[in-house]
Write an enzyme that holds these catalytic residues in place. Structure first.
Site, PDB file in Angstrom:
ATOM      1  N   CYS B 151      -1.053  10.723 -31.292  1.00 23.89           N
ATOM      2  CA  CYS B 151      -2.447  10.882 -31.717  1.00 23.89           C
ATOM      3  C   CYS B 151      -2.714   9.967 -32.897  1.00 23.89           C
ATOM      4  CB  CYS B 151      -2.748  12.331 -32.093  1.00 23.89           C
ATOM      5  SG  CYS B 151      -4.469  12.585 -32.585  1.00 23.89           S
ATOM      6  N   CYS B 154      -5.342  11.096 -35.408  1.00 25.23           N
ATOM      7  CA  CYS B 154      -4.894  12.192 -36.293  1.00 25.23           C
ATOM      8  C   CYS B 154      -3.961  11.673 -37.382  1.00 25.23           C
ATOM      9  CB  CYS B 154      -4.078  13.236 -35.537  1.00 25.23           C
ATOM     10  SG  CYS B 154      -4.852  13.983 -34.131  1.00 25.23           S
ATOM     11  N   ASP B 155      -2.956  10.922 -36.949  1.00 27.29           N
ATOM     12  CA  ASP B 155      -1.814  10.649 -37.816  1.00 27.29           C
ATOM     13  C   ASP B 155      -1.860   9.304 -38.542  1.00 27.29           C
ATOM     14  OD1 ASP B 155      -0.874  13.099 -36.965  1.00 27.29           O
ATOM     15  OD2 ASP B 155       0.349  12.263 -35.367  1.00 27.29           O
TER      16      ASP B 155
END
Lengths: 215, 326
Positions: B151, B154-155
């Site tokens: 992701c 996200c990261d």
């Protein structure tokens, strides 16, 4: 210029229309404001304008040392969400609750106002078995769509059990903590410094971890 | 400092009537499921929308520039707009519930959730989308959450100033590179194909970043190395050649997707890729069960296509239910 635009303000007003109790947001910042300290303070102030149930109290981390210690505030920006009669449920936000985490702040306010965790009957029952204090830290980024699930679940547990304190920690604002806890994916949940896991777990699995951490 | 955005809600609700026979249960709340929900609600079907999350893969895309009506919108904002539109209608919504099995129960269908709850439906739309395909190399599984990420949106912020690799040079890989341009120090792109397969507008944007991005086309990843966290990857040119070690801290795997069709295995016809086979009316091999979006064999995985298919599935389900009543 306000942080929240007209359409967000209207949505928040709707969310706050039936707040059942008073809520106080304690905002911690300092004279020379940190990254996002000013935004965090403005955000809390703008929210308080949208409901007469919400009061904001701004503290300087150094000047209000006693207050900071009382609520366990060791880094800024921080928000403590208190319920009716300044009841501390253990809900903390470290770093600005923007992006996806804005919804976690709204949920926390609604929860503190009602005093109801919204957990399932099974989870409520299970949490009665908790023996010791558990400090949950949920590391997030503001662009992570799965993170609010973990943050909100942690906050629900804090509201449900007096033994639980739950922090949202925005990883990119506290790189030293991200390094210390090895945060390379979010959400990352750390319980009592020992146990940790990545991902937004369902309620039952989350509560099981919590019970293990507090046994 | 980036401009802050504020998203009001990701939780639609979680109430549904256990055991109650719904007219229609829609599984999955990406563009296909959300659109199907709106169409079903407008036909006044008693419907339940049930999903692990809201927005599906749309949430994992930072910029969308090809959904009509918006020149530019972020994936999360588009998902929020879909959600807002669904909320206007009085249908039951259960978020945070994953459906793990689907089968017959007399004339109805029975769906079972991961938490063991059973739902009944007279018709079903499966719109469960896809998830990231793993690379299946040594070190990958052990280092998930320790530098291996599926992701990027996200990261990526966790890799400020770090060296990273993006595996995969299709649209998802290119989008991950664009997300990382502002954050990472150095970005290696590795793909088994000899060139980019992404939209030219994305490739141009990456080209403009200059030497920050280094490509290893026609290369394969042999393994991911590291003890407690990613320390590097080892790659090799396809068809032989020496192993090359790239020291880095993050690996973003963007090599395509696999369909979330486990719940339908053994019940609905799937193709070799595991996608649910549907006809042009979104009908599956079982009458009364429809499917839409990325989980199906319909070509081209795009938000706009999934949304259109969701509408079609809901209208087909409506026609089916009317036929049943006669």
């Amino acid at each position: 210029m306000p942080l929240l635009d007209e359409s967000v303000r209207n949505e928040v007003k709707r969310e706050f229309a039936d707040l059942s109790g008073a809520v106080k947001l304690l905002v911690f910042t300092q004279e020379f404001e940190c990254d996002y300290c000013a935004e965090t303070r403005s955000l809390a102030e703008e929210l308080s304008e949208l409901s007469d149930r919400i009061e904001v109290e701004v503290h300087d981390l150094l000047d209000s040392k006693a207050v900071a210690e009382k609520y366990g505030i060791d880094k800024i920006p921080a928000i403590v969400v208190l319920g009716e009669g300044d009841r501390d449920y253990g809900i903390r936000f470290f770093g600005v609750p923007a992006g996806y985490e804005f919804s976690s702040l709204l949920e926390a306010i609604k929860m503190a106002a009602s005093g109801d965790s919204g957990l399932s009957p099974e989870a409520r029952e299970a949490l009665k078995e908790l023996k010791n204090h558990v400090h949950i830290q949920v590391f997030v980024t503001l662009t992570c769509p799965y993170c609010p699930m973990a943050v909100q679940l942690a906050h629900r547990c804090a509201v449900e059990s007096e033994l639980v304190r739950a922090d949202m920690v925005e990883a990119s604002e506290f790189p030293h903590l991200a390094y210390r806890y090895g945060v390379y994916a979010v959400p990352k949940v750390v319980m009592n410094e020992r146990g940790s896991f990545e991902g937004a777990l369902p309620e039952k699995a989350f509560v099981d971890h919590l019970l293990a951490a507090g046994s | 400092m980036a401009k802050l955005k504020f998203l009001v809600s990701t939780e639609l609700g979680r109430a549904f009537k256990e055991g109650h026979p719904y007219d229609l249960v829609i599984v999955g709340a990406g563009p296909a499921g959300l659109t199907a929900a709106v169409y079903a609600a407008r036909k006044k079907l008693e419907a339940l929308l049930i999903s692990k999350d809201v927005g599906g893969q749309t949430l994992l895309t930072s910029d969308i520039e090809n959904y009509m009506g918006y020149h530019y919108i972020s994936g999360k904002e588009l998902a929020a707009k879909f959600e807002e539109q669904v909320k206007k209608y009085p249908i039951d919504i259960a978020v945070g519930e994953e459906v793990v099995s689907l089968g017959r129960a007399g004339e109805d269908f029975a769906l079972v959730t991961a938490s063991g709850k059973e739902i009944r439906a007279r018709a079903v739309i499966v719109a469960t989308g896809k998830r990231s395909r793993p690379l299946n190399v040594p070190g990958e599984r052990e280092l998930v959450g320790r530098g291996v990420s599926y992701c990027a949106v996200c990261d990526a912020p966790l890799f400020a100033g770090k060296d990273v690799a993006v595996i995969g040079a299709g649209n998802s890989g290119a989008t991950a590179v664009v997300d990382l341009l502002k954050i990472a120090n150095r970005i290696y792109v590795v793909d088994i194909m000899p060139e980019w397969r992404a939209d030219p507008v994305l490739v141009e944007r990456i080209g403009a970043a200059g030497e920050k991005v280094e490509t290893f086309f026609a290369h394969e990843v042999i393994r991911i190395e590291g003890k407690d966290r990613v320390e590097g990857i080892v790659i090799r040119a396809r068809g032989g050649g020496d192993e090359v070690k790239l020291p880095l801290q993050g690996v973003f795997i963007e090599i395509g997707l696999i369909p979330n069709s486990d719940l339908a295995k053994g019940f609905l016809e799937l193709n070799e890729a595991g996608e649910i086979v549907v006809d042009c009316r979104c009908r599956t091999s079982v009458p009364g069960v429809f499917a839409a979006g990325d989980v199906t064999n319909v070509p081209e995985k795009q938000v706009i296509i999934a949304a259109g298919e969701g509408a079609k599935a809901a209208l087909s389900a409506y026609a089916y239910l009317i036929g049943q009543r006669r």
